[in-house]
Design an enzyme around this catalytic site. Sequence first.
Site, PDB file in Angstrom:
ATOM      1  N   HIS A 198     -74.079 -30.870  87.033  1.00  0.00           N
ATOM      2  CA  HIS A 198     -75.542 -30.275  85.642  1.00  0.00           C
ATOM      3  C   HIS A 198     -76.568 -32.332  85.767  1.00  0.00           C
ATOM      4  O   HIS A 198     -76.746 -32.658  84.943  1.00  0.00           O
ATOM      5  CB  HIS A 198     -75.366 -30.939  84.428  1.00  0.00           C
ATOM      6  CG  HIS A 198     -76.197 -30.500  82.882  1.00  0.00           C
ATOM      7  ND1 HIS A 198     -75.823 -29.469  82.665  1.00  0.00           N
ATOM      8  CD2 HIS A 198     -76.859 -30.752  82.637  1.00  0.00           C
ATOM      9  CE1 HIS A 198     -76.822 -29.134  81.488  1.00  0.00           C
ATOM     10  NE2 HIS A 198     -77.580 -30.210  81.895  1.00  0.00           N
ATOM     11  N   HIS A 203     -78.114 -24.419  88.062  1.00  0.00           N
ATOM     12  CA  HIS A 203     -79.152 -23.864  87.050  1.00  0.00           C
ATOM     13  C   HIS A 203     -81.031 -24.975  86.600  1.00  0.00           C
ATOM     14  O   HIS A 203     -81.111 -25.256  85.730  1.00  0.00           O
ATOM     15  CB  HIS A 203     -78.941 -24.359  85.502  1.00  0.00           C
ATOM     16  CG  HIS A 203     -78.167 -24.684  85.095  1.00  0.00           C
ATOM     17  ND1 HIS A 203     -78.631 -27.133  85.136  1.00  0.00           N
ATOM     18  CD2 HIS A 203     -77.057 -24.709  84.068  1.00  0.00           C
ATOM     19  CE1 HIS A 203     -77.738 -27.245  84.638  1.00  0.00           C
ATOM     20  NE2 HIS A 203     -76.475 -25.989  84.047  1.00  0.00           N
ATOM     21  N   ASP A 232     -75.746 -18.653  84.836  1.00  0.00           N
ATOM     22  CA  ASP A 232     -75.345 -19.605  83.512  1.00  0.00           C
ATOM     23  C   ASP A 232     -75.498 -19.180  81.671  1.00  0.00           C
ATOM     24  O   ASP A 232     -75.889 -19.430  80.813  1.00  0.00           O
ATOM     25  CB  ASP A 232     -76.684 -20.931  83.032  1.00  0.00           C
ATOM     26  CG  ASP A 232     -75.917 -22.098  82.306  1.00  0.00           C
ATOM     27  OD1 ASP A 232     -74.884 -22.199  82.138  1.00  0.00           O
ATOM     28  OD2 ASP A 232     -76.979 -22.527  81.931  1.00  0.00           O
ATOM     29  N   LYS A 284     -67.543 -29.921  88.382  1.00  0.00           N
ATOM     30  CA  LYS A 284     -68.629 -30.298  88.069  1.00  0.00           C
ATOM     31  C   LYS A 284     -68.774 -31.501  87.868  1.00  0.00           C
ATOM     32  O   LYS A 284     -68.087 -31.803  86.782  1.00  0.00           O
ATOM     33  CB  LYS A 284     -68.299 -29.044  86.850  1.00  0.00           C
ATOM     34  CG  LYS A 284     -70.030 -28.789  85.671  1.00  0.00           C
ATOM     35  CD  LYS A 284     -70.846 -28.309  86.406  1.00  0.00           C
ATOM     36  CE  LYS A 284     -71.832 -28.705  85.766  1.00  0.00           C
ATOM     37  NZ  LYS A 284     -72.593 -27.471  84.967  1.00  0.00           N
ATOM     38  N   HIS A 318     -72.105 -19.936  88.918  1.00  0.00           N
ATOM     39  CA  HIS A 318     -72.644 -20.354  87.510  1.00  0.00           C
ATOM     40  C   HIS A 318     -71.949 -19.401  86.252  1.00  0.00           C
ATOM     41  O   HIS A 318     -73.207 -18.852  85.567  1.00  0.00           O
ATOM     42  CB  HIS A 318     -73.749 -21.564  87.397  1.00  0.00           C
ATOM     43  CG  HIS A 318     -73.581 -22.108  86.116  1.00  0.00           C
ATOM     44  ND1 HIS A 318     -74.075 -23.324  86.246  1.00  0.00           N
ATOM     45  CD2 HIS A 318     -73.099 -22.198  84.827  1.00  0.00           C
ATOM     46  CE1 HIS A 318     -73.636 -23.979  85.329  1.00  0.00           C
ATOM     47  NE2 HIS A 318     -73.708 -23.365  84.667  1.00  0.00           N
ATOM     48  N   HIS A 321     -70.438 -19.359  82.059  1.00  0.00           N
ATOM     49  CA  HIS A 321     -69.016 -19.757  80.886  1.00  0.00           C
ATOM     50  C   HIS A 321     -68.745 -18.761  80.687  1.00  0.00           C
ATOM     51  O   HIS A 321     -69.001 -17.730  79.419  1.00  0.00           O
ATOM     52  CB  HIS A 321     -70.071 -20.385  79.648  1.00  0.00           C
ATOM     53  CG  HIS A 321     -71.077 -21.811  80.386  1.00  0.00           C
ATOM     54  ND1 HIS A 321     -70.091 -23.231  80.627  1.00  0.00           N
ATOM     55  CD2 HIS A 321     -71.846 -21.864  81.565  1.00  0.00           C
ATOM     56  CE1 HIS A 321     -71.378 -23.555  80.597  1.00  0.00           C
ATOM     57  NE2 HIS A 321     -71.861 -23.407  81.350  1.00  0.00           N
TER      58      HIS A 321
HETATM   59  O1  DOR Z   1     -77.460 -24.035  77.079  1.00  0.00           O
HETATM   60  C1  DOR Z   1     -76.218 -24.387  77.895  1.00  0.00           C
HETATM   61  N1  DOR Z   1     -75.335 -23.883  77.136  1.00  0.00           N
HETATM   62  N2  DOR Z   1     -76.332 -25.588  78.743  1.00  0.00           N
HETATM   63  C2  DOR Z   1     -74.755 -25.909  78.948  1.00  0.00           C
HETATM   64  O2  DOR Z   1     -75.503 -26.526  80.117  1.00  0.00           O
HETATM   65  C3  DOR Z   1     -73.964 -25.847  78.745  1.00  0.00           C
HETATM   66  C4  DOR Z   1     -73.690 -24.462  77.883  1.00  0.00           C
HETATM   67  C5  DOR Z   1     -73.005 -24.325  77.314  1.00  0.00           C
HETATM   68  O3  DOR Z   1     -71.401 -24.141  77.527  1.00  0.00           O
HETATM   69  O4  DOR Z   1     -72.783 -23.413  76.300  1.00  0.00           O
HETATM   70 ZN    ZN Z   2     -74.125 -24.236  82.457  1.00  0.00          ZN
END
Ligand code: DOR
Ligand code: ZN
Length: 352
Positions: A138, A176, A249, A101, A15, A17
């Site tokens: 989520h 998460h 995450d 997702k 997971h 970003h």
């Molecule tokens: O803290 C987070 N940031 N939780 C999420 O679910 C999304 C992520 C983000 O894309 O910034």
């Molecule tokens: Zn995330």
Amino acid sequence: MTAKTLTITLPDDWHVHLRSGALLNAVLPFSARHFGRAIVMPNLQPPVVKTADALVYRQEIAAALPANSHFQPLMTLYLTEQTDPEDVKQGFLSGVVTAVKLYPAGATTNSAAGVKNIEAVYPVLEVMEAIGMPLLVHGEVVDPEVDIFDREAVFIEKKLQPLRVRFPKLKVVFEHLTTKDGVDYVKSCAQYTAATLTPHHLVINRNAMLVGGIKPHYYCLPVAKREIHRLALVEAATSGDARFFLGTDSAPHLDQAKLSACGCAGIFNVANTLSIVTQVFENNNALNQLERFTSYNGARFYGLPINQGQLVLERHNEPLPVPEALSLSQGSLTVFDPLMPVYWAVKQVITP
Ligand code: DOR
Ligand code: ZN
């Protein structure tokens, strides 16, 4: 005296970003350095909703990878009430897309296009169940009546359990996890339910964010909870239970977006994830379970091969400094400080 080292199979990040554009270019080398593969979140603006979008995004990531990198981005689609089951099926069967997702609309960063009425996506879930494609969840309700610290527990009862009953063989990854409720729930399920755990939720509780002043670098979603919840997460991660695996995450936001009257949720941690996670396992006398958590359990749940490469960790005699903030042309990007001594560092990555 020779330094203590530990060699594990090259980890995966289930997971992450990676963003796009300049931020992608800045953060991707950190993922590519220590991980064989990563499940790439689709919450770009606009989101990655169709297989064709995932293909474009995958190409952008491939173009940003360091030369000769073995890193493999595994793409996901952002589920909406308009998602076409046929597109999802084709994306999966053609190997472009690995998972879908589910963001409840309004739950987090760029989730406005997410799902309001879960029944509207049942046709997509039926197809996914049939073809063995994982749904990544989520797990927080968005009801303004529900306290933010209770949103995960309420989600389990109100949303996840009904989904589990309706689609018993759908592979679900509860992303998460932050609560003991979540750990207990996943443990109560059969083989089709698993969960990712982040490095930050393994080491901080909500005090990190709120005691001694408000600390935006510790704000993420779901928010860190009480200490009893953190302890349950650590127990789940270090137990070797095949249903729990690493998902960083890592969610980079420039410091100016975090240090604001309305700061963004997200913690950038891929630069020191392996150091932190190894330290957690050592502190809990569980170094022998580390590899399951970082390198085996996730691949097995996804039905993918275990990585061929290896990663060598070295234990230093003194605690290591937190990696410095990245300095980008648009601003700085702070790396997660785990607020505890960390002695382990990645010494070498051996690729096949
Ligand atoms: O803290 C987070 N940031 N939780 C999420 O679910 C999304 C992520 C983000 O894309 O910034
Ligand atoms: Zn995330």
